[in-house]
Design a protein around this motif. Structure first.
Motif, mmCIF file in Angstrom:
data_model
loop_
_atom_site.group_PDB
_atom_site.id
_atom_site.type_symbol
_atom_site.label_atom_id
_atom_site.label_comp_id
_atom_site.label_asym_id
_atom_site.label_seq_id
_atom_site.Cartn_x
_atom_site.Cartn_y
_atom_site.Cartn_z
ATOM 1 N N ARG A 13 -14.432 -39.432 -57.718
ATOM 2 C CA ARG A 13 -14.029 -38.818 -59.116
ATOM 3 C C ARG A 13 -12.696 -38.153 -58.929
ATOM 4 N NH1 ARG A 13 -19.561 -35.782 -60.327
ATOM 5 N NH2 ARG A 13 -19.171 -35.691 -58.206
ATOM 6 N N ALA A 14 -12.366 -37.663 -57.564
ATOM 7 C CA ALA A 14 -11.141 -37.107 -57.508
ATOM 8 C C ALA A 14 -9.807 -37.847 -57.880
ATOM 9 C CB ALA A 14 -11.025 -36.619 -55.972
ATOM 10 N N ARG A 15 -9.883 -39.068 -57.540
ATOM 11 C CA ARG A 15 -8.796 -40.130 -57.684
ATOM 12 C C ARG A 15 -8.774 -40.149 -59.115
ATOM 13 N NH1 ARG A 15 -6.702 -43.136 -53.304
ATOM 14 N NH2 ARG A 15 -7.999 -42.729 -51.299
ATOM 15 N N GLU A 16 -9.795 -40.236 -60.042
ATOM 16 C CA GLU A 16 -9.778 -40.446 -61.447
ATOM 17 C C GLU A 16 -9.159 -39.134 -62.112
ATOM 18 O OE1 GLU A 16 -13.629 -41.391 -62.712
ATOM 19 O OE2 GLU A 16 -13.687 -42.967 -61.370
ATOM 20 N N ALA A 17 -9.514 -37.884 -61.442
ATOM 21 C CA ALA A 17 -8.991 -36.905 -62.178
ATOM 22 C C ALA A 17 -7.484 -36.376 -61.775
ATOM 23 C CB ALA A 17 -10.067 -35.540 -61.694
ATOM 24 N N HIS A 18 -7.145 -36.767 -60.594
ATOM 25 C CA HIS A 18 -5.894 -36.494 -60.044
ATOM 26 C C HIS A 18 -4.791 -37.792 -60.195
ATOM 27 C CE1 HIS A 18 -6.845 -32.474 -58.693
ATOM 28 N NE2 HIS A 18 -7.869 -32.829 -58.404
ATOM 29 N N PRO A 19 -4.276 -37.951 -61.143
ATOM 30 C CA PRO A 19 -3.253 -39.277 -61.174
ATOM 31 C C PRO A 19 -2.317 -39.230 -59.945
ATOM 32 C CG PRO A 19 -2.774 -37.724 -63.110
ATOM 33 C CD PRO A 19 -4.016 -37.026 -62.389
ATOM 34 N N ASP A 20 -1.850 -38.057 -59.590
ATOM 35 C CA ASP A 20 -1.043 -38.072 -58.529
ATOM 36 C C ASP A 20 -1.931 -37.695 -57.222
ATOM 37 O OD1 ASP A 20 1.403 -38.285 -60.347
ATOM 38 O OD2 ASP A 20 0.905 -36.067 -60.990
ATOM 39 N N TRP A 21 -2.973 -38.543 -56.886
ATOM 40 C CA TRP A 21 -3.817 -38.345 -55.872
ATOM 41 C C TRP A 21 -3.129 -38.233 -54.562
ATOM 42 C CZ3 TRP A 21 -5.403 -40.412 -51.407
ATOM 43 C CH2 TRP A 21 -6.400 -39.936 -50.910
ATOM 44 N N GLU A 22 -2.078 -39.002 -54.350
ATOM 45 C CA GLU A 22 -1.637 -39.152 -53.081
ATOM 46 C C GLU A 22 -0.801 -37.644 -52.625
ATOM 47 O OE1 GLU A 22 -1.426 -41.657 -50.879
ATOM 48 O OE2 GLU A 22 -2.548 -42.940 -51.865
ATOM 49 N N ALA A 73 -3.258 -35.152 -52.153
ATOM 50 C CA ALA A 73 -3.972 -35.282 -50.496
ATOM 51 C C ALA A 73 -3.186 -34.818 -49.927
ATOM 52 C CB ALA A 73 -4.613 -36.492 -50.455
ATOM 53 N N ASP A 74 -1.848 -34.805 -49.576
ATOM 54 C CA ASP A 74 -0.700 -34.479 -48.934
ATOM 55 C C ASP A 74 -0.917 -32.962 -48.875
ATOM 56 O OD1 ASP A 74 0.042 -37.185 -48.415
ATOM 57 O OD2 ASP A 74 2.178 -36.621 -49.601
ATOM 58 N N LYS A 75 -0.975 -32.028 -49.893
ATOM 59 C CA LYS A 75 -1.011 -30.736 -49.957
ATOM 60 C C LYS A 75 -2.355 -30.347 -49.467
ATOM 61 C CE LYS A 75 2.924 -31.291 -51.165
ATOM 62 N NZ LYS A 75 4.070 -31.156 -50.263
ATOM 63 N N SER A 94 4.218 -23.457 -55.174
ATOM 64 C CA SER A 94 4.016 -23.548 -56.549
ATOM 65 C C SER A 94 4.458 -24.905 -56.936
ATOM 66 C CB SER A 94 4.979 -22.639 -57.444
ATOM 67 O OG SER A 94 6.329 -22.789 -56.979
ATOM 68 N N ARG A 95 4.010 -25.613 -58.089
ATOM 69 C CA ARG A 95 4.176 -26.976 -58.519
ATOM 70 C C ARG A 95 3.591 -27.175 -59.911
ATOM 71 N NH1 ARG A 95 0.237 -27.358 -54.307
ATOM 72 N NH2 ARG A 95 -1.742 -28.496 -55.219
ATOM 73 N N VAL A 96 3.839 -28.048 -60.523
ATOM 74 C CA VAL A 96 3.019 -28.792 -61.590
ATOM 75 C C VAL A 96 2.071 -29.746 -61.254
ATOM 76 C CG1 VAL A 96 3.429 -29.383 -63.958
ATOM 77 C CG2 VAL A 96 4.894 -27.855 -63.260
ATOM 78 N N ASP A 97 0.894 -29.777 -61.505
ATOM 79 C CA ASP A 97 -0.011 -30.661 -61.116
ATOM 80 C C ASP A 97 -0.436 -31.562 -62.487
ATOM 81 O OD1 ASP A 97 -0.209 -30.446 -58.574
ATOM 82 O OD2 ASP A 97 -1.831 -28.704 -58.795
#
Length: 285
Positions: A166-175, A178-180, A225-228
């Motif tokens: 579900r993490a990949r579905e919830a986070h469209p910028d998953w890559e 995951a880096d962070k 800081s960033r925009v998710d």
């Protein structure tokens, strides 16, 4: 996995500097992203061989003068300079910092009071083992429906991001997310911390190259800081301005806050959290 964090960080920063930034032509046949080792050596006033030894981990004890020259040549920020010096210090014999201490799950009353004042904003306290040790009701309402707390508490962000589909579905910028997550795990004692080390070993097995590959190419310098972007099952796409604030060294925790980055997200969070409509206003993001 890299056991040469100093060399890894220097290479990452060297490859991130455009030649034009330091007055060099890009050149049509340039194969190396960013600066070549020879170019950095010239700018820093050291030999190419020395840059190579540092990046390969064959020399792990550069002087303060060399670190300053490299920082200047690479145009490092204040945060990056502090991190570089910390990495060099960590290579010194007898340096322990807080490497023998386990991440604390105890949150000071004053920090809990701050969390209470942040309601209804989604905010949480997270330790260096990636555990959510306290959070606002707003954070729980935001992250609960995407599964973060399904395995019990304290919820572990790293385990969720790398092992829950579900993490990949919830986070469209998953890559990027995951880096962070990996960058945050590598902050501080890292492998000297038995709890963090055990989590790293676990995720190396359960998540495979998606996790282990990042260990070898990402430094422990996460964004503050960033925009998710988050796709929520109840209110759809959200744009959240993320801020990470380090608490005291004794706490060894950080406070994370997620605020709406646009008006549509502010309205969606109002509907989701259902408390004090209009209290969460969009911030510049």
């Amino acid at each position: 996995m890299s056991d040469n964090e100093l060399g890894l960080f220097l290479r990452i920063r060297r490859e991130a500097v455009p030649p034009a930034q330091v007055g060099l032509p890009a050149g049509a046949r340039r194969r190396t992203p960013g600066l070549r080792r020879s170019e950095l050596a010239t700018l820093a006033g050291v030999s190419v061989e020395y840059i190579t030894r540092l990046e390969q981990g064959r020399d792990r004890h550069p002087s303060s003068a060399v670190l300053a020259a490299l920082s200047d040549a690479l145009g490092m920020t204040s945060t990056e300079r502090v991190y570089l010096h910390r990495l060099a210090k960590a290579e010194s014999p007898g340096f322990t910092c807080n490497g023998s201490m386990q991440p604390t799950r105890v949150v000071r009353p004053a920090v809990l009071a701050i969390l209470n004042q942040l309601e209804p904003a989604p905010a949480a306290v997270i330790n260096r083992a990636s555990e959510i040790v306290a959070c606002t009701a707003g954070y729980r309402r935001l992250m609960g429906p995407i599964g973060l707390f399904d395995d019990g508490e304290p919820a572990n962000v790293a385990r969720y991001i790398f092992t829950d589909p579900r993490a990949r579905e919830a986070h469209p910028d998953w890559e990027h997310t995951a880096d962070k997550v990996v960058a945050n795990l590598k902050v501080g004692p890292f492998r000297s911390d038995p709890v963090v080390s055990a989590l790293v070993d676990e995720l190396t097995l359960t998540a495979g190259p998606e996790f282990s590959g990042r260990l070898s190419r990402i430094s422990g310098l996460p964004e503050a800081s960033r925009v998710d972007r988050l796709i929520h099952p109840e209110v759809g796409l959200l744009r959240l301005a993320f801020e990470s604030l380090e608490l005291s060294a004794d706490d060894d925790q950080r406070l994370i806050v997620q605020l709406p980055a646009d008006d549509a997200t502010a309205e969606a969070l109002d509907r989701l959290i259902g408390r004090n409509p209009g209290s969460l206003r969009a911030v510049a993001g």
